[in-house]
Design a protein around this motif. Structure first.
Motif, PDB file in Angstrom:
ATOM      1  N   PHE A   3      27.428  47.964  45.025  1.00  0.00           N
ATOM      2  CA  PHE A   3      27.956  48.221  43.639  1.00  0.00           C
ATOM      3  C   PHE A   3      26.857  48.912  42.873  1.00  0.00           C
ATOM      4  O   PHE A   3      25.543  48.698  42.849  1.00  0.00           O
ATOM      5  CB  PHE A   3      28.158  46.849  42.843  1.00  0.00           C
ATOM      6  N   TYR A   4      27.240  49.834  42.126  1.00  0.00           N
ATOM      7  CA  TYR A   4      26.469  50.841  41.498  1.00  0.00           C
ATOM      8  C   TYR A   4      27.192  51.165  40.108  1.00  0.00           C
ATOM      9  O   TYR A   4      28.252  51.432  39.949  1.00  0.00           O
ATOM     10  CB  TYR A   4      26.008  52.245  42.182  1.00  0.00           C
ATOM     11  N   PHE A   5      26.120  51.393  39.173  1.00  0.00           N
ATOM     12  CA  PHE A   5      26.644  52.257  37.896  1.00  0.00           C
ATOM     13  C   PHE A   5      25.697  53.359  37.611  1.00  0.00           C
ATOM     14  O   PHE A   5      24.592  52.959  37.744  1.00  0.00           O
ATOM     15  CB  PHE A   5      26.612  51.255  36.483  1.00  0.00           C
ATOM     16  N   SER A   6      26.304  54.480  37.295  1.00  0.00           N
ATOM     17  CA  SER A   6      25.247  55.750  37.078  1.00  0.00           C
ATOM     18  C   SER A   6      26.126  56.444  35.777  1.00  0.00           C
ATOM     19  O   SER A   6      26.938  56.683  35.846  1.00  0.00           O
ATOM     20  CB  SER A   6      25.358  56.373  38.120  1.00  0.00           C
ATOM     21  N   GLY A   7      25.179  56.747  34.717  1.00  0.00           N
ATOM     22  CA  GLY A   7      25.489  57.521  33.689  1.00  0.00           C
ATOM     23  C   GLY A   7      25.319  58.991  33.987  1.00  0.00           C
ATOM     24  O   GLY A   7      26.507  59.809  33.823  1.00  0.00           O
ATOM     25  N   ASN A  10      21.398  59.701  38.761  1.00  0.00           N
ATOM     26  CA  ASN A  10      20.415  59.119  39.494  1.00  0.00           C
ATOM     27  C   ASN A  10      20.452  58.036  40.210  1.00  0.00           C
ATOM     28  O   ASN A  10      20.226  57.926  41.337  1.00  0.00           O
ATOM     29  CB  ASN A  10      19.187  58.709  38.124  1.00  0.00           C
ATOM     30  N   THR A  11      21.173  57.020  39.489  1.00  0.00           N
ATOM     31  CA  THR A  11      21.417  55.775  40.143  1.00  0.00           C
ATOM     32  C   THR A  11      22.589  55.973  41.168  1.00  0.00           C
ATOM     33  O   THR A  11      22.293  55.397  42.384  1.00  0.00           O
ATOM     34  CB  THR A  11      21.978  54.731  39.217  1.00  0.00           C
ATOM     35  N   LYS A  12      23.393  56.949  41.018  1.00  0.00           N
ATOM     36  CA  LYS A  12      24.559  57.223  42.080  1.00  0.00           C
ATOM     37  C   LYS A  12      23.856  57.756  43.414  1.00  0.00           C
ATOM     38  O   LYS A  12      24.029  57.389  44.541  1.00  0.00           O
ATOM     39  CB  LYS A  12      25.466  58.032  41.493  1.00  0.00           C
ATOM     40  N   VAL A  27      30.842  50.983  45.627  1.00  0.00           N
ATOM     41  CA  VAL A  27      31.808  50.648  44.865  1.00  0.00           C
ATOM     42  C   VAL A  27      31.489  51.012  43.303  1.00  0.00           C
ATOM     43  O   VAL A  27      30.237  50.261  42.832  1.00  0.00           O
ATOM     44  CB  VAL A  27      31.840  49.004  44.917  1.00  0.00           C
ATOM     45  N   GLY A  28      31.991  51.941  42.845  1.00  0.00           N
ATOM     46  CA  GLY A  28      31.730  52.276  41.249  1.00  0.00           C
ATOM     47  C   GLY A  28      32.065  51.185  40.431  1.00  0.00           C
ATOM     48  O   GLY A  28      33.178  50.892  40.286  1.00  0.00           O
ATOM     49  N   ASN A 250      21.640  66.166  42.710  1.00  0.00           N
ATOM     50  CA  ASN A 250      21.786  65.944  44.113  1.00  0.00           C
ATOM     51  C   ASN A 250      23.277  64.966  44.239  1.00  0.00           C
ATOM     52  O   ASN A 250      23.107  64.789  45.441  1.00  0.00           O
ATOM     53  CB  ASN A 250      20.742  65.199  44.492  1.00  0.00           C
ATOM     54  N   THR A 251      23.820  64.863  43.407  1.00  0.00           N
ATOM     55  CA  THR A 251      25.133  64.016  43.469  1.00  0.00           C
ATOM     56  C   THR A 251      26.095  64.773  42.437  1.00  0.00           C
ATOM     57  O   THR A 251      25.866  65.451  41.630  1.00  0.00           O
ATOM     58  CB  THR A 251      24.868  62.646  43.648  1.00  0.00           C
ATOM     59  N   GLU A 252      27.355  64.249  42.743  1.00  0.00           N
ATOM     60  CA  GLU A 252      28.489  64.508  41.833  1.00  0.00           C
ATOM     61  C   GLU A 252      28.802  63.329  40.955  1.00  0.00           C
ATOM     62  O   GLU A 252      28.757  62.233  41.389  1.00  0.00           O
ATOM     63  CB  GLU A 252      29.761  64.654  42.717  1.00  0.00           C
TER      64      GLU A 252
END
Ligand code: FMN
Length: 253
Positions: A3-7, A10-12, A27-28, A250-252
């Motif tokens: 499970f992740y949360f990202s604004g 970075n965290t994603k 899982v977002g 480095n991510t979408e």
């Protein structure tokens, strides 16, 4: 299952790297909250991770809401860990997250953290794109080491970035007043793309007459709207006009 949360990504990115190593799906939390689909099953032996950013030395509002709502059924033998992404220090955020999870009957085996690029633009300037890229060049190999460590599935507190734990008691009470949305606005650079409204975890932004309007008095304050605006039209108070913006490249998101 991670499970992740990202604004701002970075965290994603951190969750993606850990997920790749463990062979676990992501899982977002924002998607789950928006869809209302908050029941999950982790099979026997599956790793369960909670990878989230630190806000005001504590846990973001939407993450707290998600944990309160979630129903997690586990098959046994699960390795459960938390991994915090922060701009400097985690203080007691890991303990706060562990407590929220234990109130749901989820026992955390291990806690980890990673210092990423700070995205908190309302209070001070954040690194320029050049500085952020330089920082990420140093951070990314550390993420590679962290994911190897997590894959060892050891029990314990491996968060080496706590700093002064007292900061949670000092800072977290300021989170609620700072979550007020009244200082957000879009200036005339707005091109009505709607990216801010689409990306808001709290559905706090609606497009009205082609412009974003903050329709809720409070939000999580993930700052995706201000950092991801393609024309830098979104501001928070008077000082953000000249400040840098940050999205992890480095991510979408
Ligand atoms: C509202 C808010 C509060 C923050 N508070 C802290 C903090 O107390 N300590 C810290 O080290 N970083 C803090 N940060 C920085 C973020 O934790 C850090 O940049 C994180 O990597 C952002 O993750 P994201 O890109 O996935 O959103 C804060 C960021 C925001 C948006």
């Amino acid at each position: 299952m991670i499970f992740y949360f990202s604004g701002t990504g970075n965290t994603k990115y951190l969750a993606e790297r850990i997920g790749d190593k463990l062979g676990e799906r992501l899982v977002g939390i924002a998607d789950a909250l928006k869809s209302g689909d908050t029941a999950f099953t982790a099979g026997k032996g599956e790793s369960v991770g909670f990878v989230i950013p630190v806000y005001f030395s504590g846990v973001p509002k939407c993450v707290k809401e998600f944990i309160e709502k979630m129903k997690l059924t586990t098959g046994g033998d699960n390795y459960t860990f938390t991994a915090l992404s922060c701009g400097g220090n985690t203080a007691n955020a890991g303990k706060m997250l562990g407590k929220l999870l234990s109130e749901k009957g989820i026992t955390v085996n291990a806690s980890y953290s990673m210092i990423m690029v700070d995205n908190y633009i309302p209070m001070f300037n954040i690194p320029s794109e050049e500085e952020a890229n330089r920082m990420l060049e140093e951070i990314n190999p550390k993420i590679e080491l962290l994911k190897e460590k997590i894959a060892e599935k050891k029990d314990g507190d491996f968060d080496d970035n706590k700093g002064a734990k007292i900061m949670t008691a000092v800072m977290y009470p300021f989170y609620k007043p700072f979550r007020k949305t009244k200082k957000f606005y879009a200036n005339d650079k707005c091109i009505s793309c709607g990216k801010c409204a689409d990306g808001c975890v709290d559905r706090a932004i609606e497009m009205k007459n082609g412009k974003p309007v903050w329709v809720k008095s409070e939000c999580t304050q993930c700052l995706r709207c201000i950092n991801a605006c393609p024309t830098r039209a979104i501001q928070f108070g008077k000082k953000t006009e000249k400040r840098n913006r940050f999205i992890n490249p480095n991510t979408e998101i």
